[in-house]
Design a protein around this motif. Structure first.
Motif, PDB file in Angstrom:
ATOM      1  N   ASP A  51      33.697  12.683 122.849  1.00  0.00           N
ATOM      2  CA  ASP A  51      32.641  12.426 121.878  1.00  0.00           C
ATOM      3  C   ASP A  51      33.167  10.934 121.282  1.00  0.00           C
ATOM      4  O   ASP A  51      32.120  10.126 120.940  1.00  0.00           O
ATOM      5  CB  ASP A  51      32.893  13.464 120.594  1.00  0.00           C
ATOM      6  CG  ASP A  51      31.836  13.387 119.647  1.00  0.00           C
ATOM      7  OD1 ASP A  51      30.513  13.295 119.997  1.00  0.00           O
ATOM      8  OD2 ASP A  51      32.121  13.201 118.346  1.00  0.00           O
ATOM      9  N   THR A 118      21.697  15.064 117.075  1.00  0.00           N
ATOM     10  CA  THR A 118      22.611  14.456 118.120  1.00  0.00           C
ATOM     11  C   THR A 118      22.765  15.187 119.289  1.00  0.00           C
ATOM     12  O   THR A 118      22.209  14.829 120.242  1.00  0.00           O
ATOM     13  CB  THR A 118      24.210  14.112 117.484  1.00  0.00           C
ATOM     14  OG1 THR A 118      24.845  15.725 117.090  1.00  0.00           O
ATOM     15  CG2 THR A 118      24.226  13.186 116.408  1.00  0.00           C
ATOM     16  N   TYR A 119      23.418  16.353 119.326  1.00  0.00           N
ATOM     17  CA  TYR A 119      23.662  17.115 120.627  1.00  0.00           C
ATOM     18  C   TYR A 119      23.623  18.622 120.356  1.00  0.00           C
ATOM     19  O   TYR A 119      23.947  18.949 119.016  1.00  0.00           O
ATOM     20  CB  TYR A 119      24.816  16.923 121.342  1.00  0.00           C
ATOM     21  CG  TYR A 119      26.163  16.933 120.623  1.00  0.00           C
ATOM     22  CD1 TYR A 119      26.737  18.314 120.754  1.00  0.00           C
ATOM     23  CD2 TYR A 119      26.702  15.894 119.731  1.00  0.00           C
ATOM     24  CE1 TYR A 119      27.937  18.420 119.910  1.00  0.00           C
ATOM     25  CE2 TYR A 119      27.810  15.928 119.353  1.00  0.00           C
ATOM     26  CZ  TYR A 119      28.352  16.955 119.010  1.00  0.00           C
ATOM     27  OH  TYR A 119      29.825  17.171 118.385  1.00  0.00           O
ATOM     28  N   THR A 121      26.031  22.214 121.864  1.00  0.00           N
ATOM     29  CA  THR A 121      26.902  22.666 122.998  1.00  0.00           C
ATOM     30  C   THR A 121      27.015  24.345 123.060  1.00  0.00           C
ATOM     31  O   THR A 121      27.302  24.669 121.975  1.00  0.00           O
ATOM     32  CB  THR A 121      28.168  22.107 122.844  1.00  0.00           C
ATOM     33  OG1 THR A 121      28.464  22.539 121.385  1.00  0.00           O
ATOM     34  CG2 THR A 121      28.207  20.680 122.828  1.00  0.00           C
ATOM     35  N   THR A 265      22.864   6.260 124.783  1.00  0.00           N
ATOM     36  CA  THR A 265      23.548   7.364 124.531  1.00  0.00           C
ATOM     37  C   THR A 265      23.511   8.602 125.422  1.00  0.00           C
ATOM     38  O   THR A 265      24.710   9.351 125.632  1.00  0.00           O
ATOM     39  CB  THR A 265      23.226   7.861 123.249  1.00  0.00           C
ATOM     40  OG1 THR A 265      23.335   6.860 122.069  1.00  0.00           O
ATOM     41  CG2 THR A 265      24.155   8.945 122.532  1.00  0.00           C
ATOM     42  N   GLU A 266      22.316   8.557 125.863  1.00  0.00           N
ATOM     43  CA  GLU A 266      22.098   9.933 126.693  1.00  0.00           C
ATOM     44  C   GLU A 266      22.850   9.769 128.007  1.00  0.00           C
ATOM     45  O   GLU A 266      23.427  10.616 128.813  1.00  0.00           O
ATOM     46  CB  GLU A 266      20.712   9.977 127.045  1.00  0.00           C
ATOM     47  CG  GLU A 266      20.164  10.902 128.009  1.00  0.00           C
ATOM     48  CD  GLU A 266      18.737  11.127 128.144  1.00  0.00           C
ATOM     49  OE1 GLU A 266      18.230  12.137 128.912  1.00  0.00           O
ATOM     50  OE2 GLU A 266      18.117  10.487 127.506  1.00  0.00           O
ATOM     51  N   ILE A 269      26.444  10.372 127.273  1.00  0.00           N
ATOM     52  CA  ILE A 269      26.740  11.990 127.301  1.00  0.00           C
ATOM     53  C   ILE A 269      26.973  12.357 128.599  1.00  0.00           C
ATOM     54  O   ILE A 269      27.861  13.289 128.781  1.00  0.00           O
ATOM     55  CB  ILE A 269      25.673  12.643 126.409  1.00  0.00           C
ATOM     56  CG1 ILE A 269      25.544  12.192 124.913  1.00  0.00           C
ATOM     57  CG2 ILE A 269      25.756  14.204 126.623  1.00  0.00           C
ATOM     58  CD1 ILE A 269      24.427  12.663 124.025  1.00  0.00           C
ATOM     59  N   GLU A 278      27.568  19.325 127.122  1.00  0.00           N
ATOM     60  CA  GLU A 278      26.954  18.924 125.922  1.00  0.00           C
ATOM     61  C   GLU A 278      25.573  18.226 126.261  1.00  0.00           C
ATOM     62  O   GLU A 278      25.557  17.721 127.246  1.00  0.00           O
ATOM     63  CB  GLU A 278      27.844  17.625 125.016  1.00  0.00           C
ATOM     64  CG  GLU A 278      27.303  17.101 124.035  1.00  0.00           C
ATOM     65  CD  GLU A 278      28.431  16.443 123.280  1.00  0.00           C
ATOM     66  OE1 GLU A 278      28.102  14.985 123.211  1.00  0.00           O
ATOM     67  OE2 GLU A 278      29.410  16.767 122.785  1.00  0.00           O
ATOM     68  N   LEU A 279      24.546  18.709 125.488  1.00  0.00           N
ATOM     69  CA  LEU A 279      23.248  17.981 125.816  1.00  0.00           C
ATOM     70  C   LEU A 279      22.512  17.303 124.666  1.00  0.00           C
ATOM     71  O   LEU A 279      22.763  17.675 123.582  1.00  0.00           O
ATOM     72  CB  LEU A 279      22.251  19.534 126.167  1.00  0.00           C
ATOM     73  CG  LEU A 279      22.755  20.216 127.222  1.00  0.00           C
ATOM     74  CD1 LEU A 279      21.981  21.706 127.197  1.00  0.00           C
ATOM     75  CD2 LEU A 279      22.888  19.857 128.487  1.00  0.00           C
ATOM     76  N   PRO A 280      21.827  16.314 124.815  1.00  0.00           N
ATOM     77  CA  PRO A 280      21.204  15.668 123.981  1.00  0.00           C
ATOM     78  C   PRO A 280      20.224  16.458 123.425  1.00  0.00           C
ATOM     79  O   PRO A 280      19.545  17.079 123.821  1.00  0.00           O
ATOM     80  CB  PRO A 280      20.613  14.331 124.763  1.00  0.00           C
ATOM     81  CG  PRO A 280      21.446  14.384 126.085  1.00  0.00           C
ATOM     82  CD  PRO A 280      21.667  15.598 126.408  1.00  0.00           C
ATOM     83  N   ALA A 281      20.125  16.611 121.999  1.00  0.00           N
ATOM     84  CA  ALA A 281      19.302  17.111 121.248  1.00  0.00           C
ATOM     85  C   ALA A 281      17.986  16.558 120.423  1.00  0.00           C
ATOM     86  O   ALA A 281      17.604  17.358 119.690  1.00  0.00           O
ATOM     87  CB  ALA A 281      20.015  18.055 120.325  1.00  0.00           C
TER      88      ALA A 281
END
Length: 286
Positions: A51, A118-119, A121, A265-266, A269, A278-281
């Motif tokens: 992170d 943000t993400y 999980t 950022t994607e 990640i 962890e997935l972009p949200a």
């Protein structure tokens, strides 16, 4: 030169020098003030190195696109970042989900809100005893996190896996062990700190583990026996950048959120979490 004229010239020169010194001094102070206003203290967790790498990418985007300097303040447990936010020691933090902050705000009578997602999980169930849940023995012990929000989430994961039944199927509601209505395998439950759920695997049959603690303990997704499904109720488990309600429209903090919600950022990640844990949200459709 006439002494009178010379005195006038000297006086004018002194005035000009004083004016120039004052001008540059004021501009220097203004510059310092501007720089200070553009520095944002961001509270994140110290234990999640991946992170932190993602946030390095965010800091680069924030600097290049918004002329923002992100200064990171690291915390070792979940109680600290919100306390620091409320006391003003940091400007924003990024470690918690919507269901977590709902519980926190209620318990502490606080007003922490989101300024940008943000993400997400998914939680996983791990085991050193069985390779599939159907092999679970009667009376086995299951480790779950002991804080209210993560315990509730873990119980809903166990319900979705078909191991227990709860008083409700609405995972937006907070549940605990007394809300278990059916326990066909006669499971026993061991409540531990969320950070200790991976270590508990040495003494239990199953452990429900948050993704950040799984990665810190080198537990890959591929070794889990069950993954939490993502659906409409999963929105409460999305993590976000948090501020106090009085700062929810702060332009600078919104720019931090925009810097996070970027292609860079994607990419970061995906590089740090190649297993998709962890997935972009920020644009997630559930």
């Amino acid at each position: 030169m006439n002494p009178k004229n010379r005195n006038i010239i000297v006086a004018l020169a002194v005035i000009i020098v004083v004016a120039l010194v004052a001008f540059f001094s004021l501009n220097h102070q203004a510059s310092k003030k501007s720089t200070a206003q553009k520095t944002v203290k961001v509270g994140i967790m110290s234990g999640d190195k991946q992170d932190q790498e993602v946030w390095k990418s965010v800091a680069k985007t924030a600097k290049e696109k918004y002329d923002l300097k992100l200064k990171f303040v690291y915390f070792s447990d979940y109680n600290q970042p919100n306390e620091a936010l409320l006391s003003g020691d940091i400007d924003v933090n990024a470690f918690q989900s919507y269901n977590y902050v709902k519980t926190w705000n209620k318990a502490h009578k606080s007003d922490i809100v989101a300024v940008g997602n943000t993400y997400i999980t998914p939680m996983h169930i791990y085991s050193k005893e069985v390779s599939k849940l159907s092999d679970l023995k009667e009376g086995s012990t299951v480790a779950i996190p002991n804080d209210a929000s993560n315990e509730s989430r873990a119980l809903f994961v166990l319900q979705s896996a078909g191991l227990i039944k709860l008083t409700t199927s609405d995972s937006s509601k907070l549940v605990g062990l007394p809300d278990i209505t059916e326990n066909p395998h006669q499971l026993k439950f061991k409540e531990v700190d969320a950070s200790q759920t991976p270590r508990a695997l040495d003494s239990v049959a199953l452990s429900v583990v948050n993704y950040n603690y799984a990665t810190a303990a080198s537990l890959p997704n591929s070794e889990s026996v069950y993954m939490e499904p993502l659906n409409k109720t999963s929105a409460q488990y999305i993590n976000f950048i948090a501020a106090t309600s009085k700062e929810k429209n702060n332009k600078v903090y919104k720019e931090v959120a925009k810097a996070y919600a970027s292609k860079a950022t994607e990419k970061a990640i995906k590089e740090q979490y190649p297993d998709g844990g962890e997935l972009p949200a920020w644009n997630l459709k559930l």
